[in-house]
Design a protein around this motif. Structure first.
Motif, mmCIF file in Angstrom:
data_model
loop_
_atom_site.group_PDB
_atom_site.id
_atom_site.type_symbol
_atom_site.label_atom_id
_atom_site.label_comp_id
_atom_site.label_asym_id
_atom_site.label_seq_id
_atom_site.Cartn_x
_atom_site.Cartn_y
_atom_site.Cartn_z
ATOM 1 N N GLU A 52 9.617 -13.539 -48.981
ATOM 2 C CA GLU A 52 9.931 -13.840 -50.389
ATOM 3 C C GLU A 52 8.699 -14.377 -51.120
ATOM 4 O OE1 GLU A 52 11.903 -14.720 -47.752
ATOM 5 O OE2 GLU A 52 13.184 -13.017 -48.234
ATOM 6 N N MET A 53 7.884 -15.153 -50.417
ATOM 7 C CA MET A 53 6.684 -15.706 -51.042
ATOM 8 C C MET A 53 5.574 -14.660 -51.157
ATOM 9 S SD MET A 53 6.747 -19.166 -48.800
ATOM 10 C CE MET A 53 5.362 -20.076 -49.453
ATOM 11 N N LEU A 54 5.564 -13.735 -50.191
ATOM 12 C CA LEU A 54 4.454 -12.771 -50.145
ATOM 13 C C LEU A 54 4.691 -11.552 -51.028
ATOM 14 C CD1 LEU A 54 3.947 -12.932 -46.288
ATOM 15 C CD2 LEU A 54 2.245 -13.630 -47.977
ATOM 16 N N GLN A 55 5.960 -11.217 -51.223
ATOM 17 C CA GLN A 55 6.263 -9.989 -51.970
ATOM 18 C C GLN A 55 5.932 -10.132 -53.458
ATOM 19 O OE1 GLN A 55 7.924 -7.014 -50.428
ATOM 20 N NE2 GLN A 55 9.887 -7.164 -51.400
ATOM 21 N N GLU A 56 5.332 -9.097 -54.019
ATOM 22 C CA GLU A 56 5.077 -9.103 -55.465
ATOM 23 C C GLU A 56 6.400 -9.257 -56.217
ATOM 24 O OE1 GLU A 56 1.585 -6.107 -56.683
ATOM 25 O OE2 GLU A 56 3.294 -5.137 -55.778
ATOM 26 N N PRO A 57 6.447 -10.059 -57.264
ATOM 27 C CA PRO A 57 7.697 -10.177 -58.027
ATOM 28 C C PRO A 57 8.031 -8.893 -58.790
ATOM 29 C CG PRO A 57 5.950 -11.514 -59.006
ATOM 30 C CD PRO A 57 5.423 -11.002 -57.710
ATOM 31 N N TYR A 58 7.025 -8.105 -59.111
ATOM 32 C CA TYR A 58 7.222 -6.800 -59.766
ATOM 33 C C TYR A 58 6.020 -5.919 -59.406
ATOM 34 C CZ TYR A 58 4.028 -8.957 -63.097
ATOM 35 O OH TYR A 58 2.946 -9.607 -63.642
ATOM 36 N N PRO A 59 6.162 -4.580 -59.471
ATOM 37 C CA PRO A 59 5.054 -3.699 -59.078
ATOM 38 C C PRO A 59 3.791 -3.996 -59.893
ATOM 39 C CG PRO A 59 7.070 -2.432 -59.342
ATOM 40 C CD PRO A 59 7.368 -3.814 -59.846
ATOM 41 N N GLY A 60 2.700 -4.224 -59.185
ATOM 42 C CA GLY A 60 1.413 -4.472 -59.852
ATOM 43 C C GLY A 60 1.118 -5.940 -60.102
ATOM 44 N N ALA A 61 2.040 -6.833 -59.731
ATOM 45 C CA ALA A 61 1.847 -8.270 -59.998
ATOM 46 C C ALA A 61 0.633 -8.831 -59.259
ATOM 47 C CB ALA A 61 3.096 -9.052 -59.614
ATOM 48 N N SER A 62 0.286 -8.218 -58.134
ATOM 49 C CA SER A 62 -0.857 -8.714 -57.358
ATOM 50 C C SER A 62 -2.190 -8.322 -57.987
ATOM 51 C CB SER A 62 -0.805 -8.130 -55.945
ATOM 52 O OG SER A 62 -0.945 -6.721 -56.017
ATOM 53 N N GLY A 63 -2.134 -7.435 -58.975
ATOM 54 C CA GLY A 63 -3.379 -6.952 -59.583
ATOM 55 C C GLY A 63 -3.786 -5.593 -59.048
ATOM 56 N N ARG A 64 -3.104 -5.111 -57.996
ATOM 57 C CA ARG A 64 -3.400 -3.771 -57.456
ATOM 58 C C ARG A 64 -2.537 -2.739 -58.154
ATOM 59 N NH1 ARG A 64 -6.349 -4.046 -52.552
ATOM 60 N NH2 ARG A 64 -7.340 -6.088 -52.647
ATOM 61 N N ASP A 65 -3.131 -1.573 -58.395
ATOM 62 C CA ASP A 65 -2.408 -0.484 -59.043
ATOM 63 C C ASP A 65 -1.252 -0.045 -58.131
ATOM 64 O OD1 ASP A 65 -1.523 1.785 -60.258
ATOM 65 O OD2 ASP A 65 -3.345 2.965 -59.898
ATOM 66 N N PRO A 66 -0.012 -0.169 -58.567
ATOM 67 C CA PRO A 66 1.108 0.201 -57.688
ATOM 68 C C PRO A 66 1.142 1.696 -57.361
ATOM 69 C CG PRO A 66 1.904 -0.409 -59.883
ATOM 70 C CD PRO A 66 0.427 -0.688 -59.864
ATOM 71 N N ALA A 67 0.467 2.521 -58.163
ATOM 72 C CA ALA A 67 0.490 3.971 -57.929
ATOM 73 C C ALA A 67 -0.689 4.447 -57.069
ATOM 74 C CB ALA A 67 0.474 4.707 -59.275
ATOM 75 N N ARG A 68 -1.503 3.520 -56.577
ATOM 76 C CA ARG A 68 -2.673 3.937 -55.778
ATOM 77 C C ARG A 68 -2.207 4.639 -54.496
ATOM 78 N NH1 ARG A 68 -1.231 -1.000 -54.433
ATOM 79 N NH2 ARG A 68 -1.527 -1.758 -52.334
ATOM 80 N N GLU A 69 -3.112 5.430 -53.900
ATOM 81 C CA GLU A 69 -2.744 6.174 -52.689
ATOM 82 C C GLU A 69 -2.496 5.199 -51.538
ATOM 83 O OE1 GLU A 69 -2.207 9.520 -51.969
ATOM 84 O OE2 GLU A 69 -2.021 9.612 -54.138
ATOM 85 N N VAL A 70 -3.529 4.496 -51.078
ATOM 86 C CA VAL A 70 -3.372 3.487 -50.021
ATOM 87 C C VAL A 70 -4.212 2.294 -50.405
ATOM 88 C CG1 VAL A 70 -3.823 2.868 -47.616
ATOM 89 C CG2 VAL A 70 -2.869 5.086 -48.148
#
Ligand code: SF4
Ligand code: SF4
Length: 163
Positions: free
Chosen positions: A145-163
């Motif tokens: 729960e603490m590690l998971q992004e609250p929404y896609p892209g919240a970590s600053g990484r593009d959620p649509a990136r390949e890997v």
């Protein structure tokens, strides 16, 4: 002869002192490398390895497929993953499995980034947050729960990136 040696030594020592003073004066007029933290915030490099995130796909599916490669590669044995099967009724990730439980012991982690490199889906990433101090050992065992992004892209990484 003894007098000449004395002059030579004095010359060598004076030269060494002048060289040292030259270095001191050179740095005296340079911009300081220290900052007034915490009032002044440091800018970390793009590839800085800080707090982990478990990232999501743009549609909200979890990237983690519970393969445990990060667990195997971690030199500090800081990661615990309990995998579970996706079902037609409940699909959490795009693989067969997902991580039902995911923990990282931040007290053990050395922020080497091996987990991020080993992850086949790019699920786990190390972000830029570095202020991780807390008041108890328990608080430093980060749960899913603490590690998971609250929404896609919240970590600053593009959620649509390949890997
Ligand atoms: S950054 Fe390194 S030490 Fe920390 S959890 Fe990942 S593999 Fe383990
Ligand atoms: S974070 Fe990546 S390597 Fe770790 S279990 Fe999930 S998919 Fe596998």
């Amino acid at each position: 002869m003894a007098n000449r040696n004395g002059w030579q030594r004095a010359l060598v020592e004076t030269t060494a002192i002048l060289k040292g003073m030259a270095v001191t004066f050179r740095y005296l007029f340079r911009r300081p490398v220290t900052i007034q933290y915490p009032e002044e915030r440091p800018t970390v490099p793009q590839r800085f390895k800080g707090r982990h995130w478990l990232t999501l796909y743009p549609d909200g599916d979890e990237r983690c497929v519970g393969c445990e490669l990060c667990v195997i590669v971690c030199p500090s044995q800081a990661i615990y993953v309990k995998a579970a099967e996706n079902t037609p009724q409940r699909r959490v990730s795009k693989g067969e499995r997902y991580a039902e439980e995911f923990q990282i012991n931040m007290l053990r982690c050395i922020f080497c980034g091996f987990c991020e490199e080993a992850c086949p889906t790019g699920a786990i990433v190390l972000g830029h947050e570095f202020e991780l101090a807390d008041y108890s050992r328990e608080a430093l065992i980060y749960t899913k729960e603490m590690l998971q992004e609250p929404y896609p892209g919240a970590s600053g990484r593009d959620p649509a990136r390949e890997v």
